[in-house]
Design an enzyme around this catalytic site. Structure first.
Site, mmCIF file in Angstrom:
data_model
loop_
_atom_site.group_PDB
_atom_site.id
_atom_site.type_symbol
_atom_site.label_atom_id
_atom_site.label_comp_id
_atom_site.label_asym_id
_atom_site.label_seq_id
_atom_site.Cartn_x
_atom_site.Cartn_y
_atom_site.Cartn_z
ATOM 1 N N LYS A 57 13.283 38.858 101.871
ATOM 2 C CA LYS A 57 12.386 39.976 101.575
ATOM 3 C C LYS A 57 11.368 40.253 102.686
ATOM 4 O O LYS A 57 10.859 41.363 102.797
ATOM 5 C CB LYS A 57 11.634 39.744 100.267
ATOM 6 C CG LYS A 57 12.491 39.809 99.020
ATOM 7 C CD LYS A 57 12.558 41.213 98.504
ATOM 8 C CE LYS A 57 13.145 41.379 97.112
ATOM 9 N NZ LYS A 57 13.906 40.316 96.509
ATOM 10 N N SER A 85 8.318 40.602 90.967
ATOM 11 C CA SER A 85 8.261 39.361 90.197
ATOM 12 C C SER A 85 8.077 38.171 91.111
ATOM 13 O O SER A 85 7.936 37.054 90.646
ATOM 14 C CB SER A 85 9.545 39.196 89.389
ATOM 15 O OG SER A 85 10.634 39.116 90.273
ATOM 16 N N GLU A 218 26.028 39.620 90.198
ATOM 17 C CA GLU A 218 24.879 39.762 89.297
ATOM 18 C C GLU A 218 24.902 38.680 88.231
ATOM 19 O O GLU A 218 25.965 38.165 87.891
ATOM 20 C CB GLU A 218 24.996 41.087 88.523
ATOM 21 C CG GLU A 218 24.474 42.288 89.226
ATOM 22 C CD GLU A 218 24.532 43.499 88.306
ATOM 23 O OE1 GLU A 218 23.534 44.203 88.232
ATOM 24 O OE2 GLU A 218 25.576 43.741 87.665
ATOM 25 N N GLY A 222 22.455 40.462 83.002
ATOM 26 C CA GLY A 222 21.907 41.729 83.504
ATOM 27 C C GLY A 222 22.866 42.417 84.442
ATOM 28 O O GLY A 222 22.615 42.511 85.642
ATOM 29 N N ASP A 224 23.657 45.497 85.067
ATOM 30 C CA ASP A 224 23.472 46.950 85.155
ATOM 31 C C ASP A 224 24.156 47.551 86.385
ATOM 32 O O ASP A 224 24.674 48.666 86.327
ATOM 33 C CB ASP A 224 21.977 47.294 85.171
ATOM 34 C CG ASP A 224 21.273 46.694 86.360
ATOM 35 O OD1 ASP A 224 21.118 45.461 86.385
ATOM 36 O OD2 ASP A 224 20.912 47.434 87.291
ATOM 37 N N SER A 321 20.092 34.074 99.366
ATOM 38 C CA SER A 321 19.017 35.057 99.539
ATOM 39 C C SER A 321 17.628 34.433 99.609
ATOM 40 O O SER A 321 16.720 35.014 100.209
ATOM 41 C CB SER A 321 19.073 36.083 98.414
ATOM 42 O OG SER A 321 19.058 35.411 97.162
HETATM 43 C C1 LIG Z 1 14.843 40.251 95.645
HETATM 44 C C2 LIG Z 1 15.806 39.152 95.649
HETATM 45 C C3 LIG Z 1 17.156 39.370 95.340
HETATM 46 C C4 LIG Z 1 17.686 40.730 94.962
HETATM 47 O O1 LIG Z 1 17.564 41.656 96.012
HETATM 48 P P1 LIG Z 1 17.689 43.227 95.753
HETATM 49 O O2 LIG Z 1 17.390 43.846 97.050
HETATM 50 O O3 LIG Z 1 16.695 43.595 94.691
HETATM 51 O O4 LIG Z 1 19.083 43.464 95.270
HETATM 52 C C5 LIG Z 1 18.013 38.303 95.408
HETATM 53 N N1 LIG Z 1 17.584 37.068 95.743
HETATM 54 C C6 LIG Z 1 16.304 36.809 96.036
HETATM 55 C C7 LIG Z 1 15.914 35.422 96.398
HETATM 56 C C8 LIG Z 1 15.370 37.843 95.998
HETATM 57 O O5 LIG Z 1 14.096 37.581 96.288
#
Ligand SMILES: *Cc1c(COP(=O)(O)O)cnc(C)c1O
Length: 338
Positions: A57, A85, A218, A222, A224, A321
């Site tokens: 992020k 969040s 996903e 959830g 969606d 991620s």
């Molecule tokens: C925000 C986040 C996601 C999802 O990313 P999107 O861009 O909302 O699809 C997945 N893994 C982590 C660790 C995140 O912080």
């Protein structure tokens, strides 16, 4: 339909990579013989848990704040507002306030993970709480915005041209690093919340490695995005109850949906139990702490290998991620049957 001007292209991803050079980490791509032996494929794991503040992020947040700082219309940037969040909250606080000295106000759910809340405050973010099960965060955001000075911009967590472009640099780095070793991915597994990460990555992948199939993953509770791609329209759901707190989004955005419709082959789902299994795998075998949402990609790959949909020997990319999970919660998750 999303307005064409707001939709990022590969050029925006390449520009973001230049903005992020020397600011964000170029994260490693790891391999594991154990994993390859278990799955019968070659896996390349892109480690955004090693990114600054522990998740991808930071890339999108910094790219977007930087855009407003250098905006052509010359208006002074007085502050940044967002809701999140967790990881986007930390990312905005780190990019905006700690790194660039711009005040940030962040609307967070009352049940946000403690580690993410504390880190956001430590990076200088001003946190405002709301109840995610009873209040609409868009409405809360509008109320809070009215109290902030003019020149405050709202940077949402995923549905934003420069946020998407910044997240896309994850894909650019991965594909370029692999191409330098003459490796071409057959599949790339990416977690999906609001779709910022997967849509940004898809812009880079479709440009640099168009044959690679992009598969979104996903939480089962959830799905969606899966429903949205199947129905050809954005489906809204209640806040899903899942341990994958980074993917508790209620719907895709018009920008992310537009890009995903064009570039994502399909979306699959995994259970919370499967996420815990991958947390254990990453901890035991690859010596990495990965947060539940960060395990979606590998859980998705393992699911499709089990069902025979991935051919033996395929080259598979997996995005981790993020790695932000308090140790207490981590220990509980890996030691329990949830
Ligand atoms: C925000 C986040 C996601 C999802 O990313 P999107 O861009 O909302 O699809 C997945 N893994 C982590 C660790 C995140 O912080």
């Amino acid at each position: 339909m999303a307005a064409a001007d707001d939709l990022p292209t590969y050029k925006d991803v390449a520009d973001a990579a230049a903005v992020l050079a020397g600011v964000a980490h170029h994260t490693p791509t790891e391999t594991s013989r154990t994993l390859d032996d278990q799955l019968g494929v070659s896996c390349f794991v892109k480690c955004e848990n090693m990114q600054r503040m522990g998740a991808f992020k930071f890339r999108g947040a910094y790219t977007a704040v930087n855009h407003y700082l250098n905006d052509a219309d010359g208006k002074e940037l007085k502050g940044v507002l967002t809701y999140s969040s967790g990881n986007h909250a930390q990312a905005i606080a780190l990019a905006s306030t700690k790194t660039l000295g711009i005040p940030s106000t962040i609307i967070m759910p009352t049940d946000a993970p403690t580690l993410k809340l504390k880190a956001t405050q430590e990076y200088g973010g001003n946190v405002v709480f709301y109840d995610r099960y009873t209040e609409k965060r868009d409405e809360v955001a509008q109320k809070v915005k009215a109290t902030l000075p003019e020149g405050t911009v709202f940077i949402p967590p995923y549905n934003h041209k420069y946020v998407i472009a910044g997240q896309g640099t994850v894909g650019k780095e991965l594909i370029e690093d692999l191409q330098s070793k003459s490796i071409a991915l057959d599949y790339l597994f990416v977690c999906v919340g609001g779709g910022g990460l997967i849509s940004g990555i898809s812009l880079a992948v479709k440009e640099l490695s168009p044959k690679t199939q992009i598969i979104g993953v996903e939480p089962e509770a959830g799905n969606d995005a899966q429903q949205s791609l199947e129905q050809g329209q954005i489906v809204h759901i209640e806040t899903p109850k899942t341990i994958a707190d980074g993917a508790q989004t209620q719907h895709l955005g018009d920008l992310t949906f537009d890009i995903m419709q064009r570039n994502v082959s399909k979306i699959i789902t995994v259970t919370d139990e499967q996420l815990v299994d991958e947390m254990k795998f990453f901890g035991e075998r690859m010596k990495m702490i990965v947060e539940p949402t960060g395990c979606l990609g590998l859980a998705g790959l393992r699911k499709l290998v089990s069902s025979g949909e991935i051919e033996k020997g395929a080259k598979c990319g997996v995005i981790i991620s993020g790695g932000n999970v308090d140790l207490e919660r981590y220990c509980k998750l890996i030691s329990s049957t949830i």
